[in-house]
Design an enzyme around this catalytic site. Structure first.
Site, short mmCIF file in Angstrom:
data_model
loop_
_atom_site.label_atom_id
_atom_site.label_comp_id
_atom_site.label_asym_id
_atom_site.label_seq_id
_atom_site.Cartn_x
_atom_site.Cartn_y
_atom_site.Cartn_z
N ARG A 127 0.83 -1.21 0.00
CA ARG A 127 0.00 0.00 0.00
C ARG A 127 0.86 1.26 0.00
O ARG A 127 0.61 2.20 -0.74
CB ARG A 127 -0.93 -0.01 1.21
N TYR A 128 1.85 1.29 0.85
CA TYR A 128 2.75 2.44 0.94
C TYR A 128 3.97 2.19 0.05
O TYR A 128 4.42 1.06 -0.11
CB TYR A 128 3.20 2.66 2.38
N ARG A 131 7.18 0.25 1.80
CA ARG A 131 7.04 -0.86 2.74
C ARG A 131 5.93 -1.80 2.31
O ARG A 131 4.99 -1.39 1.62
CB ARG A 131 6.82 -0.35 4.16
N CYS A 140 -3.78 -17.77 14.99
CA CYS A 140 -3.46 -17.02 16.21
C CYS A 140 -3.70 -17.95 17.40
O CYS A 140 -4.53 -18.86 17.33
CB CYS A 140 -4.34 -15.79 16.36
N CYS A 144 -9.18 -12.52 18.82
CA CYS A 144 -9.83 -11.28 19.26
C CYS A 144 -11.16 -11.15 18.51
O CYS A 144 -11.21 -11.34 17.30
CB CYS A 144 -8.95 -10.08 18.97
N ARG A 149 -8.64 -9.06 10.38
CA ARG A 149 -8.46 -10.11 9.38
C ARG A 149 -9.22 -11.38 9.75
O ARG A 149 -8.78 -12.49 9.48
CB ARG A 149 -6.96 -10.42 9.20
N ASP A 310 -11.60 -0.90 13.33
CA ASP A 310 -11.95 -1.01 11.92
C ASP A 310 -13.38 -1.54 11.76
O ASP A 310 -13.83 -2.37 12.55
CB ASP A 310 -10.99 -1.96 11.20
N ASP A 347 -7.35 3.79 10.30
CA ASP A 347 -6.89 3.15 9.07
C ASP A 347 -8.06 3.29 8.09
O ASP A 347 -9.07 2.59 8.20
CB ASP A 347 -6.54 1.68 9.33
N LYS A 354 -3.23 4.89 7.08
CA LYS A 354 -3.41 5.44 8.42
C LYS A 354 -3.48 6.97 8.39
O LYS A 354 -2.59 7.63 7.86
CB LYS A 354 -2.28 4.98 9.33
#
Length: 384
Positions: A127-128, A131, A140, A144, A149, A310, A347, A354
């Site tokens: 995106r940037y 990076r 995971c 959460c 994601r 988000d 974001d 961001k």
């Protein structure tokens, strides 16, 4: 001299939990991250043996199982920190689902940040300009409930398969894209990979001349601190400059075990930063946030980002007004050390990246001066 944290010794909430639910598990097993991972709580019946689930929580687990939405997944260690009776305990609300997750608004999306459209090859989000995000895990150790994601985590049909070709193609993209100087490893959680696998990926990235910085995004030190072994730290230390962003939610997560894990990472020379999501009824007040930031600094973790939640599917009940985040930052700025003040960001949905937000401290400006309002509301004139 700086005193390193000692391994936990006094009786804690976790010790009481172990004595009651795992009396035959010795320290070696309990502190083995593989044991913790293999003994995660993943079903309503398992969790009900420990937590007095409300009818709403039970209904939510049944409904999510039928819908194929993100599953429940909690390590024994992290479950030991959760209140068995209080449905409003902050940590409980982050990992135990409620029926509010089934109330989906029109403004919520599976991929709210539009990462898939910024993915030139599987496993890479570019995106940037300088990076990339490299997704190297689809798992995971604890899920959460507000995960950005969740489309990729905990639902087997949605998880991309992490094969050797997948890793090779992602690294080839980085190697062939000269502008990439910064690689963020994320997922899922990269620290769930075996040491040897992570070592190989880090070595291949470090061998690319234009890659200057490697970062790892993780919640493992919080939910699975047993994973932060000395061999892992020794391996990571080979690949400096290596930085780590750790996902913290609430001051109650800063246990002796978590602090000890962070101490080992810091001792290995890894700069640690925190990333916290602003969550309604969990950490959305100045007092809780200030305590969290102070505890993080004491654990040698620099507060980095405070994220607006988000708009991922099923998270409406977690999201606060944007003004709440601005209010919290204003309540920190000038009222505690600057190191304890993270950057509040949204974001931007749709892939805008961001966007930092804070209270406007510039009252007016002309060719002669800038009029400023300080943290206490006092007015000052800065000459041009």
């Amino acid at each position: 001299a700086i005193q390193e944290a000692e391994p936990p010794s006094s009786k804690s909430k976790t010790d009481v939990f172990r004595e009651h639910y795992f009396p035959d598990i010795d320290d070696n097993e309990w502190n083995n991250w593989h044991w913790q991972f293999c003994n995660r709580y993943v079903t309503k019946d398992q969790i009900s043996e420990v937590i007095q689930l409300s009818q709403d929580e039970k209904n939510a687990m049944d409904a999510l199982k039928k819908s194929g939405r993100v599953a429940v997944n909690i390590t024994p260690y992290y479950l030991s920190l959760i209140s068995q009776t209080d449905i409003n305990q902050p940590l409980r609300k982050t990992v135990i689902p409620t029926m509010a997750e089934l109330d989906i608004s029109e403004s919520e999306y599976e991929d709210p940040l539009n990462e898939d459209d910024d993915s030139p090859v599987p496993g890479i989000v570019h995106r940037y300009d300088d990076r990339v995000l490299m997704l190297i895990s689809n798992s995971c150790s604890s899920y959460c409930r507000y995960c950005t994601r969740s489309r990729m985590i905990g639902t087997p049909k949605a998880c991309p398969t992490i094969t050797q070709d997948y890793i090779d193609n992602a690294i080839d993209y980085i190697k062939n894209t000269d502008c990439v100087r910064d690689v963020l490893l994320s997922g899922g959680d990269p620290l769930l990979l075996p040491d040897s696998t992570l070592d190989c990926i880090l070595k291949r990235l470090r061998d690319i001349p234009h890659v200057e910085i490697i970062r790892i995004g993780t919640k493992v030190p919080v939910v699975l601190p047993q994973r932060i072994t000395q061999p892992l730290c020794d391996m990571l230390e080979k690949y400096h400059p290596l930085l780590m962003s750790i996902h913290f939610t609430h001051p109650d997560e800063l246990t002796e075990e978590c602090i000890f894990a962070c101490s080992k990472l810091a001792k290995a020379g890894i700069p640690l930063g925190s990333q916290t999501v602003l969550l309604s009824g969990i950490n959305d007040n100045i007092e809780t946030m200030k305590l969290l930031m102070h505890k993080l600094l004491m654990a040698r973790v620099r507060p980095y980002y405070l994220y607006q939640c988000d708009p991922v599917i099923g998270t409406k009940h977690f999201r606060t007004p944007v003004s709440k985040g601005v209010e919290i930052i204003a309540g920190l700025r000038g009222h505690t050390t600057g190191y304890a003040v993270p950057t509040f960001v949204i974001d931007a949905p749709g892939g805008g990246g961001k966007v930092p937000l804070q209270q406007n401290y510039v009252v007016a400006s002309d060719e002669n001066q800038t009029i400023l309002r300080n943290y206490a509301g006092q007015i000052y004139h800065y000459p041009r």
